[in-house]
Write a protein that holds these residues in place. Structure first.
Motif, PDB file in Angstrom:
ATOM      1  N   GLU A  59      77.922 -34.546 -13.058  1.00  0.00           N
ATOM      2  CA  GLU A  59      79.374 -34.492 -13.229  1.00  0.00           C
ATOM      3  C   GLU A  59      80.050 -35.731 -12.644  1.00  0.00           C
ATOM      4  O   GLU A  59      81.056 -36.208 -13.183  1.00  0.00           O
ATOM      5  CB  GLU A  59      79.941 -33.213 -12.621  1.00  0.00           C
ATOM      6  CG  GLU A  59      79.501 -31.962 -13.374  1.00  0.00           C
ATOM      7  CD  GLU A  59      80.394 -30.757 -13.113  1.00  0.00           C
ATOM      8  OE1 GLU A  59      81.449 -30.911 -12.466  1.00  0.00           O
ATOM      9  OE2 GLU A  59      80.022 -29.656 -13.570  1.00  0.00           O
ATOM     10  N   SER A  89      82.283 -38.316 -14.865  1.00  0.00           N
ATOM     11  CA  SER A  89      83.646 -38.718 -14.488  1.00  0.00           C
ATOM     12  C   SER A  89      83.799 -40.236 -14.480  1.00  0.00           C
ATOM     13  O   SER A  89      84.901 -40.752 -14.696  1.00  0.00           O
ATOM     14  CB  SER A  89      84.013 -38.140 -13.115  1.00  0.00           C
ATOM     15  OG  SER A  89      83.335 -38.812 -12.069  1.00  0.00           O
ATOM     16  N   SER A  93      87.259 -40.567 -17.707  1.00  0.00           N
ATOM     17  CA  SER A  93      88.105 -40.306 -16.548  1.00  0.00           C
ATOM     18  C   SER A  93      88.865 -38.986 -16.641  1.00  0.00           C
ATOM     19  O   SER A  93      89.308 -38.454 -15.619  1.00  0.00           O
ATOM     20  CB  SER A  93      89.098 -41.453 -16.343  1.00  0.00           C
ATOM     21  OG  SER A  93      89.923 -41.602 -17.489  1.00  0.00           O
ATOM     22  N   GLU A 130      87.742 -35.036 -14.705  1.00  0.00           N
ATOM     23  CA  GLU A 130      88.213 -34.370 -13.484  1.00  0.00           C
ATOM     24  C   GLU A 130      89.331 -33.382 -13.787  1.00  0.00           C
ATOM     25  O   GLU A 130      89.345 -32.265 -13.270  1.00  0.00           O
ATOM     26  CB  GLU A 130      88.692 -35.415 -12.474  1.00  0.00           C
ATOM     27  CG  GLU A 130      87.581 -36.291 -11.924  1.00  0.00           C
ATOM     28  CD  GLU A 130      88.122 -37.313 -10.955  1.00  0.00           C
ATOM     29  OE1 GLU A 130      88.670 -36.897  -9.915  1.00  0.00           O
ATOM     30  OE2 GLU A 130      88.026 -38.516 -11.231  1.00  0.00           O
TER      31      GLU A 130
END
Length: 547
Positions: free
Chosen positions: A320, A324, A328, A331
């Motif tokens: 994860e 991210s 972007s 999250e």
């Protein structure tokens, strides 16, 4: 005029199969429209780099989200640098991080799929067939230059070309006559095969990058080697042959490959094959004395993906975190969907940014803490135990001796709307819960932080343990604690305490901290009431006697 077909036959008399044969053998994949075929193709030259895992995640999710195929090809053409078992290490890393390929190289178990061999060193004849074809149409030629003899000459020529601003690198062997080729072959001289470049590096061309969009690059002007004298191809030809025959639709690779893209495209054009889509990913970097640099195999322990397994990060946390870095908006999605698997996230190559992401261990820790906080006590036990069996056997033995007790420990402050988020990795657990699993004498108890003499602390603990009832509810327990605090001149009314703190030994929080340090050796722990209930009256008696 040269007879290119004859040259090809002289160079490769034993290669009877043609590219057409291999196209008939490896049928076009029957996949739904829009499906992407991706691949991870590491070189077995060491451990599995974090950047390779980053790329594999992009490959895997891209294939998964388009009902495509993700396969593993082992690019072992650089045999001088090959490290034994590195291929198997890479496959095991993919398995551990739940990025198992759908087909291809599967480590010691061999291969799975209809497009093999998936190990490049087993595909020599295939590469030779394609190299032979390129020679036969006049787009490649034999190079008989001896590496040792011509090294100085090559360096001298390149320096001159740079000085003159000439980006063309044509080898002198491209002009050999038929007689000279025959002579060299008769002498048994080894040869490599070079692309006969027709590009003009003074011209630019527009290309489409799936990450950075429209980009401009100079045409290729180099007669690159496409088959070495040992019959092994460099990346350029192997990439073309394998990705074409295996049906790759998009090549995901690091930005460092972009400068060689022009030569790869010219090679595709020379064969007359459709160009593939390319996604040149940003490179994971880190700060080094304020300077940004690429994550290094030589300098950075975190470059080795195995480190995160050894340290005990849950695999989901590492995955994860890397997702991210690529998308972007992950999250924000995770906050809105805390319980969904990351595979439900609408991952897209098109959302990958162009800036090089920075490796941030603090960010990884935060993600990992959030993930671990969602685990049940039983899940924590299973994961810690399995990690400890491999990396901390003494602690594994402790957990094994009393599983029920360990699960009770891991249940403290777990669940509910606001679970504690103190654990980032399994190697933290033995020290974090040392007061639960170690002998009291092994703990580092320090009362010097309190303005209370040692004799008073002993009396406080004696009174606390004598009045402690393991069956009392939390409210009853806390009322008893406040009564003891009053007895030892700790103010239980914070308003009064703030008006004149010098009149008291402290407030209720101070008193609870004395109990906490006396029992655990720490100032920051999960719920003290739950710790005491878990330890039980007998263990608390032992602690009081030990102070």
């Amino acid at each position: 005029m040269k007879d290119y077909y004859r040259i090809a036959e002289m160079l490769f008399p034993d290669i009877l199969k043609t590219p057409e044969y291999y196209f008939s053998k490896y049928k076009k994949r029957n996949l739904p429209s829009g499906s992407e075929v991706t691949r991870i193709a590491p070189s077995p030259t060491g451990y599995f780099h974090l950047g390779s895992l980053y790329g594999a995640i992009i490959d895997k999710l891209t294939a998964l989200n388009t009902n495509g195929i993700f396969y593993f090809r082992l690019e072992d053409t650089d045999q001088k640098r090959e490290v034994k078992e590195a291929g198997n290490i890479a496959y095991e890393a993919l398995q551990y991080f739940e990025m198992t390929p759908d087909e291809g190289y599967i480590g010691d178990a061999g291969e799975l799929g209809e497009y093999g061999p998936y190990i490049q060193s087993k595909r020599k004849d295939i590469y030779k067939a394609f190299a032979k074809y390129l020679v036969s149409i006049g787009r490649a030629y034999p190079c008989f230059c001896d590496k040792a003899e011509d090294k100085a000459e090559i360096l001298e020529r390149r320096e001159k070309e740079l000085e003159e601003g000439n980006l063309v690198e044509h080898d002198k062997c491209r002009d050999l006559s038929m007689e000279e080729i025959e002579y060299n072959l008769a002498k048994g001289k080894p040869f490599a095969i070079r692309l006969l470049s027709m590009g003009d590096p003074n011209k630019s061309m527009q290309i489409r990058d799936e990450i950075k969009g429209d980009r401009e690059i100079r045409e290729n002007g180099k007669d690159i080697v496409i088959l070495k004298s040992d019959g092994i191809p460099p990346y350029s030809l192997a990439h073309l042959v394998d990705d074409t025959l295996m049906g790759t639709t998009i090549v995901v690779r690091g930005e460092e490959w972009y400068q060689s893209l022009a030569s790869h495209l010219e090679l595709f054009d020379a064969f007359g094959y459709p160009r593939l889509k390319y996604a040149h990913t940003p490179v994971i970097c880190k700060l080094d004395n304020g300077n940004k640099r690429k994550l290094s195999k030589r300098k950075d322990v975190e470059a080795d993906s195995r480190v995160f397994r050894i340290m005990g990060y849950p695999r989901e946390a590492v995955v994860e975190y890397l997702i991210s870095l690529a998308n972007s908006d992950f999250e924000e999605w995770r906050m809105a969907n805390p319980t969904l698997p990351y595979t439900s996230f609408p991952f897209s190559i098109n959302k990958i940014g162009s800036n090089n992401p920075m490796f941030d261990i603090a960010k990884l820790n935060d993600i990992s803490k959030n993930i671990i906080a969602r685990f049940t006590a039983e899940e924590v036990y299973d994961r810690v135990y399995n990690w400890a069996k491999e990396y901390n056997i003494p602690f594994a033995n402790i957990l094994e001796r009393d599983k029920d007790f360990a699960i009770k420990v891991f249940s403290i402050d777990r669940g509910g709307d606001k679970p504690r988020k103190d654990i980032a990795k399994w190697e933290d657990v033995p020290e974090y819960y040392n007061y639960m699993f170690k002998e009291y004498s092994e703990l580092n108890i320090d009362f010097t932080q309190f303005d209370v003499d040692y004799l008073t602390i002993q009396k406080i603990m004696d009174d606390y343990v004598s009045t402690f009832d393991v069956h009392a509810d939390k409210d009853t327990w806390f009322n008893n604690v406040k009564a003891l605090a009053n007895k030892y001149n700790f103010c239980t009314d914070n308003k009064i305490y703030k008006q004149n703190p010098a009149l008291f030994n402290g407030n209720t929080a101070t008193f609870c901290n004395i109990l906490r340090v006396a029992i655990t050796g720490k100032t920051n722990t999960p719920d003290l009431y739950s710790i005491c209930v878990c330890l039980g009256k007998h263990r608390l008696d032992d602690i009081a006697r030990s102070i």
